[in-house]
Motif scaffolding. Structure first.
Motif, PDB file in Angstrom:
ATOM      1  N   GLU A  89       0.781  -1.088  -0.133  1.00  0.00           N
ATOM      2  CA  GLU A  89      -0.129  -0.105   0.003  1.00  0.00           C
ATOM      3  C   GLU A  89       1.003   1.326   0.010  1.00  0.00           C
ATOM      4  O   GLU A  89       0.458   2.230  -0.540  1.00  0.00           O
ATOM      5  CB  GLU A  89      -1.064  -0.015   1.317  1.00  0.00           C
ATOM      6  N   ALA A  90       1.934   1.065   0.681  1.00  0.00           N
ATOM      7  CA  ALA A  90       2.947   2.300   0.769  1.00  0.00           C
ATOM      8  C   ALA A  90       3.582   2.658  -0.633  1.00  0.00           C
ATOM      9  O   ALA A  90       3.865   3.666  -0.662  1.00  0.00           O
ATOM     10  CB  ALA A  90       4.099   2.104   1.800  1.00  0.00           C
ATOM     11  N   ALA A  91       3.497   1.844  -1.506  1.00  0.00           N
ATOM     12  CA  ALA A  91       3.987   2.167  -2.874  1.00  0.00           C
ATOM     13  C   ALA A  91       3.147   3.054  -3.529  1.00  0.00           C
ATOM     14  O   ALA A  91       2.101   2.744  -3.735  1.00  0.00           O
ATOM     15  CB  ALA A  91       4.439   0.710  -3.984  1.00  0.00           C
ATOM     16  N   PRO A  92       3.658   4.220  -4.070  1.00  0.00           N
ATOM     17  CA  PRO A  92       2.656   5.282  -4.770  1.00  0.00           C
ATOM     18  C   PRO A  92       2.345   4.758  -6.045  1.00  0.00           C
ATOM     19  O   PRO A  92       2.923   4.162  -6.848  1.00  0.00           O
ATOM     20  CB  PRO A  92       3.571   6.419  -5.089  1.00  0.00           C
ATOM     21  N   ALA A  93       0.915   4.888  -6.274  1.00  0.00           N
ATOM     22  CA  ALA A  93       0.455   4.359  -7.643  1.00  0.00           C
ATOM     23  C   ALA A  93       0.385   5.212  -8.497  1.00  0.00           C
ATOM     24  O   ALA A  93       0.292   6.509  -8.293  1.00  0.00           O
ATOM     25  CB  ALA A  93      -1.044   4.157  -7.213  1.00  0.00           C
ATOM     26  N   GLU A  94       0.616   5.040  -9.673  1.00  0.00           N
ATOM     27  CA  GLU A  94       0.518   5.974 -10.634  1.00  0.00           C
ATOM     28  C   GLU A  94      -0.817   6.427 -11.009  1.00  0.00           C
ATOM     29  O   GLU A  94      -1.773   5.891 -10.925  1.00  0.00           O
ATOM     30  CB  GLU A  94       1.203   5.342 -12.060  1.00  0.00           C
ATOM     31  N   PRO A  95      -0.846   7.900 -11.378  1.00  0.00           N
ATOM     32  CA  PRO A  95      -2.036   8.397 -11.656  1.00  0.00           C
ATOM     33  C   PRO A  95      -2.743   8.094 -12.875  1.00  0.00           C
ATOM     34  O   PRO A  95      -2.099   7.539 -13.893  1.00  0.00           O
ATOM     35  CB  PRO A  95      -1.829   9.999 -11.735  1.00  0.00           C
ATOM     36  N   ALA A  96      -3.817   7.726 -12.601  1.00  0.00           N
ATOM     37  CA  ALA A  96      -4.747   7.094 -14.002  1.00  0.00           C
ATOM     38  C   ALA A  96      -4.563   8.128 -15.028  1.00  0.00           C
ATOM     39  O   ALA A  96      -4.950   9.298 -14.837  1.00  0.00           O
ATOM     40  CB  ALA A  96      -6.353   6.638 -13.662  1.00  0.00           C
ATOM     41  N   PRO A  97      -4.728   7.601 -16.275  1.00  0.00           N
ATOM     42  CA  PRO A  97      -4.523   8.544 -17.486  1.00  0.00           C
ATOM     43  C   PRO A  97      -5.887   9.242 -17.476  1.00  0.00           C
ATOM     44  O   PRO A  97      -7.028   8.857 -17.233  1.00  0.00           O
ATOM     45  CB  PRO A  97      -4.392   7.723 -18.549  1.00  0.00           C
ATOM     46  N   THR A  98      -5.959  10.467 -18.216  1.00  0.00           N
ATOM     47  CA  THR A  98      -7.097  11.301 -18.130  1.00  0.00           C
ATOM     48  C   THR A  98      -7.730  10.681 -19.271  1.00  0.00           C
ATOM     49  O   THR A  98      -7.406  10.262 -20.473  1.00  0.00           O
ATOM     50  CB  THR A  98      -6.757  12.517 -18.532  1.00  0.00           C
ATOM     51  N   PRO A  99      -9.257  10.515 -18.779  1.00  0.00           N
ATOM     52  CA  PRO A  99     -10.127   9.980 -19.802  1.00  0.00           C
ATOM     53  C   PRO A  99     -10.131  10.819 -21.108  1.00  0.00           C
ATOM     54  O   PRO A  99     -10.028  12.126 -21.237  1.00  0.00           O
ATOM     55  CB  PRO A  99     -11.525   9.910 -19.224  1.00  0.00           C
ATOM     56  N   GLU A 100     -10.477  10.242 -22.187  1.00  0.00           N
ATOM     57  CA  GLU A 100     -10.253  11.107 -23.593  1.00  0.00           C
ATOM     58  C   GLU A 100     -11.297  11.948 -23.613  1.00  0.00           C
ATOM     59  O   GLU A 100     -11.110  13.275 -24.286  1.00  0.00           O
ATOM     60  CB  GLU A 100     -10.539   9.885 -24.823  1.00  0.00           C
ATOM     61  N   ASP A 101     -12.505  11.903 -23.178  1.00  0.00           N
ATOM     62  CA  ASP A 101     -13.443  12.978 -23.247  1.00  0.00           C
ATOM     63  C   ASP A 101     -13.130  14.139 -22.463  1.00  0.00           C
ATOM     64  O   ASP A 101     -13.559  15.304 -22.809  1.00  0.00           O
ATOM     65  CB  ASP A 101     -14.755  12.401 -22.961  1.00  0.00           C
ATOM     66  N   VAL A 102     -12.385  13.769 -21.275  1.00  0.00           N
ATOM     67  CA  VAL A 102     -12.068  15.050 -20.397  1.00  0.00           C
ATOM     68  C   VAL A 102     -10.895  15.626 -21.277  1.00  0.00           C
ATOM     69  O   VAL A 102     -10.980  17.207 -21.051  1.00  0.00           O
ATOM     70  CB  VAL A 102     -11.736  14.637 -18.946  1.00  0.00           C
ATOM     71  N   GLN A 103      -9.958  15.102 -21.824  1.00  0.00           N
ATOM     72  CA  GLN A 103      -8.975  15.677 -22.338  1.00  0.00           C
ATOM     73  C   GLN A 103      -9.445  16.670 -23.681  1.00  0.00           C
ATOM     74  O   GLN A 103      -9.173  17.712 -23.736  1.00  0.00           O
ATOM     75  CB  GLN A 103      -8.117  14.502 -22.999  1.00  0.00           C
ATOM     76  N   LEU A 104     -10.446  16.083 -24.227  1.00  0.00           N
ATOM     77  CA  LEU A 104     -10.981  16.826 -25.488  1.00  0.00           C
ATOM     78  C   LEU A 104     -11.970  17.952 -24.962  1.00  0.00           C
ATOM     79  O   LEU A 104     -11.636  19.124 -25.628  1.00  0.00           O
ATOM     80  CB  LEU A 104     -12.047  15.735 -26.156  1.00  0.00           C
ATOM     81  N   LEU A 105     -12.454  17.822 -23.857  1.00  0.00           N
ATOM     82  CA  LEU A 105     -13.132  19.046 -23.245  1.00  0.00           C
ATOM     83  C   LEU A 105     -12.079  20.049 -22.863  1.00  0.00           C
ATOM     84  O   LEU A 105     -12.411  21.432 -22.934  1.00  0.00           O
ATOM     85  CB  LEU A 105     -14.002  18.764 -21.964  1.00  0.00           C
ATOM     86  N   ARG A 106     -11.215  19.851 -22.386  1.00  0.00           N
ATOM     87  CA  ARG A 106      -9.771  20.717 -22.027  1.00  0.00           C
ATOM     88  C   ARG A 106      -9.556  21.422 -23.242  1.00  0.00           C
ATOM     89  O   ARG A 106      -9.111  22.549 -23.111  1.00  0.00           O
ATOM     90  CB  ARG A 106      -8.748  19.948 -21.320  1.00  0.00           C
ATOM     91  N   GLU A 107      -9.246  20.474 -24.243  1.00  0.00           N
ATOM     92  CA  GLU A 107      -8.745  21.420 -25.492  1.00  0.00           C
ATOM     93  C   GLU A 107      -9.675  22.352 -25.935  1.00  0.00           C
ATOM     94  O   GLU A 107      -9.166  23.586 -26.495  1.00  0.00           O
ATOM     95  CB  GLU A 107      -8.438  20.171 -26.538  1.00  0.00           C
ATOM     96  N   ILE A 108     -10.996  22.018 -25.863  1.00  0.00           N
ATOM     97  CA  ILE A 108     -11.994  22.831 -26.493  1.00  0.00           C
ATOM     98  C   ILE A 108     -12.042  24.252 -25.390  1.00  0.00           C
ATOM     99  O   ILE A 108     -12.074  25.413 -26.005  1.00  0.00           O
ATOM    100  CB  ILE A 108     -13.496  22.175 -26.362  1.00  0.00           C
TER     101      ILE A 108
END
Length: 144
Positions: free
Chosen positions: A117-136
């Motif tokens: 549990e102490a090992a840091p987990a990598e952040p989940a990749p940003t979903p494609e729709d959220v990425q698209l909304l950010r670009e817009i």
């Protein structure tokens, strides 16, 4: 859904199989502890106490012992009222050893789990729709 189908789904779930494996391993582990107490520890304790002592034969006759029987089986067969504490001592030592070993196993497992549990987990990749909304959003800020 038929009861047979429901039972099949229940029986093949991981938790049921884990439990079954745990019971089987626990039974075998119990036999190992029994042997350790009977074949290793009790002879050492017997030697320390000064003699070849059969702990399962330790008992006290409650009341009269007209034939002065000194064997538990013979005393029980004669119908005497006996307080047979020797076998209880052996079973108690078995239990304490088994509980200690299980405690140590759980402690090791908890330590391993904490390290995992102490090992840091990598952040989940940003979903494609959220990425698209950010670009817009960014494009609208540039135009605005």
């Amino acid at each position: 859904m038929s009861i047979i189908q429901e039972f099949k789904e229940f029986a093949v779930k991981g938790n049921v199989m884990d439990l079954a494996i745990g019971v089987i391993i626990g039974g075998a582990f119990g036999k190992i502890i029994d042997s350790m107490v009977k074949d290793l520890l009790m002879p050492i304790i017997s030697w320390i106490l000064g003699g070849d002592v059969d702990y399962t034969n330790w008992f006290v006759v409650l009341g009269d012992n007209p034939n002065n029987l000194s064997n538990l089986a013979a005393a029980q067969e004669a119908g005497l009222n006996v307080f047979a504490y020797g076998n209880f001592i052996t079973v108690l030592i078995n239990f304490l050893l088994l509980a200690w070993v299980v405690f140590l196993l759980v402690k090791v497992m908890n330590r391993l789990r904490k390290q995992e549990e102490a090992a840091p987990a990598e952040p989940a990749p940003t979903p494609e729709d959220v990425q698209l909304l950010r670009e817009i959003r960014d494009e609208l800020k540039k135009q605005g």
